[in-house]
Design an enzyme around this catalytic site. Structure first.
Site, short mmCIF file in Angstrom:
data_model
loop_
_atom_site.label_atom_id
_atom_site.label_comp_id
_atom_site.label_asym_id
_atom_site.label_seq_id
_atom_site.Cartn_x
_atom_site.Cartn_y
_atom_site.Cartn_z
N ASN A 170 0.87 -1.18 0.00
CA ASN A 170 0.00 0.00 0.00
C ASN A 170 0.91 1.23 0.00
O ASN A 170 1.47 1.58 1.03
CB ASN A 170 -0.89 -0.05 1.26
CG ASN A 170 -1.71 1.20 1.45
OD1 ASN A 170 -1.78 2.05 0.56
ND2 ASN A 170 -2.35 1.32 2.61
N TRP A 171 1.03 1.83 -1.16
CA TRP A 171 1.96 2.97 -1.28
C TRP A 171 1.39 4.23 -0.64
O TRP A 171 2.08 5.24 -0.54
CB TRP A 171 2.29 3.23 -2.75
CG TRP A 171 3.17 2.19 -3.40
CD1 TRP A 171 3.66 1.04 -2.82
CD2 TRP A 171 3.68 2.21 -4.74
NE1 TRP A 171 4.42 0.36 -3.72
CE2 TRP A 171 4.47 1.05 -4.91
CE3 TRP A 171 3.54 3.09 -5.82
CZ2 TRP A 171 5.12 0.75 -6.12
CZ3 TRP A 171 4.18 2.79 -7.02
CH2 TRP A 171 4.96 1.64 -7.16
N LYS A 172 0.09 4.19 -0.29
CA LYS A 172 -0.57 5.38 0.28
C LYS A 172 -0.35 6.59 -0.64
O LYS A 172 -0.30 6.42 -1.86
CB LYS A 172 -0.09 5.61 1.71
CG LYS A 172 -0.24 4.33 2.57
CD LYS A 172 -0.05 4.54 4.03
CE LYS A 172 -0.23 3.20 4.74
NZ LYS A 172 -0.11 3.32 6.19
N HIS B 99 -9.48 0.83 5.11
CA HIS B 99 -8.20 1.08 5.79
C HIS B 99 -8.43 2.05 6.95
O HIS B 99 -9.26 2.95 6.85
CB HIS B 99 -7.19 1.66 4.80
CG HIS B 99 -5.81 1.72 5.36
ND1 HIS B 99 -5.42 2.70 6.24
CD2 HIS B 99 -4.74 0.90 5.20
CE1 HIS B 99 -4.15 2.47 6.60
NE2 HIS B 99 -3.72 1.40 5.98
N GLU C 274 -5.17 -5.10 10.73
CA GLU C 274 -4.18 -4.05 10.90
C GLU C 274 -4.48 -3.28 12.19
O GLU C 274 -5.32 -2.37 12.19
CB GLU C 274 -4.23 -3.07 9.73
CG GLU C 274 -3.91 -3.68 8.39
CD GLU C 274 -3.36 -2.63 7.43
OE1 GLU C 274 -2.24 -2.81 6.96
OE2 GLU C 274 -4.06 -1.64 7.18
N GLY D 93 2.60 2.25 10.78
CA GLY D 93 3.57 3.33 10.64
C GLY D 93 4.31 3.69 11.92
O GLY D 93 5.00 4.71 11.97
N SER E 174 3.45 -2.09 10.34
CA SER E 174 4.90 -2.14 10.60
C SER E 174 5.54 -3.48 10.25
O SER E 174 6.46 -3.92 10.92
CB SER E 174 5.20 -1.76 12.06
OG SER E 174 4.85 -0.40 12.29
N GLY F 288 2.86 -1.06 4.28
CA GLY F 288 2.89 0.34 3.91
C GLY F 288 4.32 0.78 3.62
O GLY F 288 4.85 0.57 2.54
N GLY F 289 4.96 1.36 4.63
CA GLY F 289 6.28 1.97 4.45
C GLY F 289 7.29 1.07 3.75
O GLY F 289 7.99 1.51 2.83
#
Ligand code: PGA
Length: 251
Positions: free
Chosen positions: A12-14, A100, A170, A176, A213, A234-235
């Site tokens: 998920n590149w957001k 999300h 999640e 994050g 994370s 994500g990150g």
């Protein structure tokens, strides 16, 4: 014999990336996923909407699929700024993340909204990735299982089955932050989700991703859990080496 579920590793590149770096990252991942020694998992990139078309072109013909990060519940109409599931399908998407926690928090999306969006995703022939997870306060109050059960009951559309829907657990406080629940806690929540999905879903075949994370250093301890069927990342999905290492952990 427990059912074998093919892991899904979803990035998920957001709201990150412009064309040049997004295309480069997608191309690098597709090149690796084409190799014969790639792990036996499904790969998915969910870029910002502006990058869906170029990313889809970059990964075309590779094992990497493309998805949206959100969609509207309606098929079309007067919804300025929104995107319908059919529009995502038209660009080559196969999945759409719905519910999300950032959408739930920033845009006031409740379980009914999420279920309506997931139903729209199914109606467009795509697979919804339905996100659930407790806040830190809810965890501290010992309400994790109750909150997740309520979200599952309210956010899965009636037509959901193990074949057409994916669930992502999640914990909001893990997203994050670099913090994760213990593997035992993750396993307990995933088993709980499997126990509380409606009978029509076929819980044994349902893919339940963990997100929050996930990184190369913790991926192996999470991906080997019996009820964890991949990751929503994500990150770490913004760094090809890290994202790839998470897929390797699903071997
Ligand atoms: P994170 O995000 O991996 O950066 O914690 C996960 C997510 O929000 O899907």
């Amino acid at each position: 014999m427990p059912q074998r579920r093919r892991p899904l590793v979803a990035g998920n590149w957001k709201m990150n990336g412009l064309r040049a770096d997004g295309i480069a990252r997608a191309t690098a991942l597709a090149d690796r996923a084409r190799r014969g020694d790639a792990p036996a998992c499904d790969w998915l990139i969910c870029p910002p909407a502006t990058l869906i078309a170029p990313v889809a072109a970059a990964v075309a013909g590779s094992p990497v699929a493309v998805g949206g990060q959100d969609c509207h519940a309606a098929a079309s109409g007067a919804h300025t700024g929104d995107i319908a599931a059919a529009m995502l399908a038209d660009l080559g998407c196969r999945y759409v993340i719905v519910g999300h926690s950032e959408r739930r928090a920033d845009h006031g999306e409740d379980d009914a909204t999420v279920a309506a969006k997931a139903a729209a995703v199914l109606a467009a022939g795509l697979t919804p990735i339905v996100c659930v997870g407790e806040t830190e306060g809810e965890r501290e109050a010992g309400r994790t299982h109750a909150v997740v059960a309520r979200q599952i009951a309210g956010s899965l559309p009636e037509a959901a089955t193990a074949a057409n829907t994916v669930v992502a657990y999640e914990p909001v406080w893990a997203i994050g932050t670099g913090r994760t629940p213990t593997p035992d806690d993750v396993q307990a929540v995933h088993a709980h989700i499997r126990a509380c999905v409606p009978a029509a879903v076929d819980a044994g075949g349902l893919r339940i991703l963990y997100g929050g994370s996930v990184k190369p250093s913790n991926a192996a301890s999470l991906m080997r859990l019996p009820d964890v069927d991949g990751a929503l990342v994500g990150g770490a999905s913004l760094v090809v080496d890290d994202f790839w290492a998470i897929g390797e952990a699903c071997r």
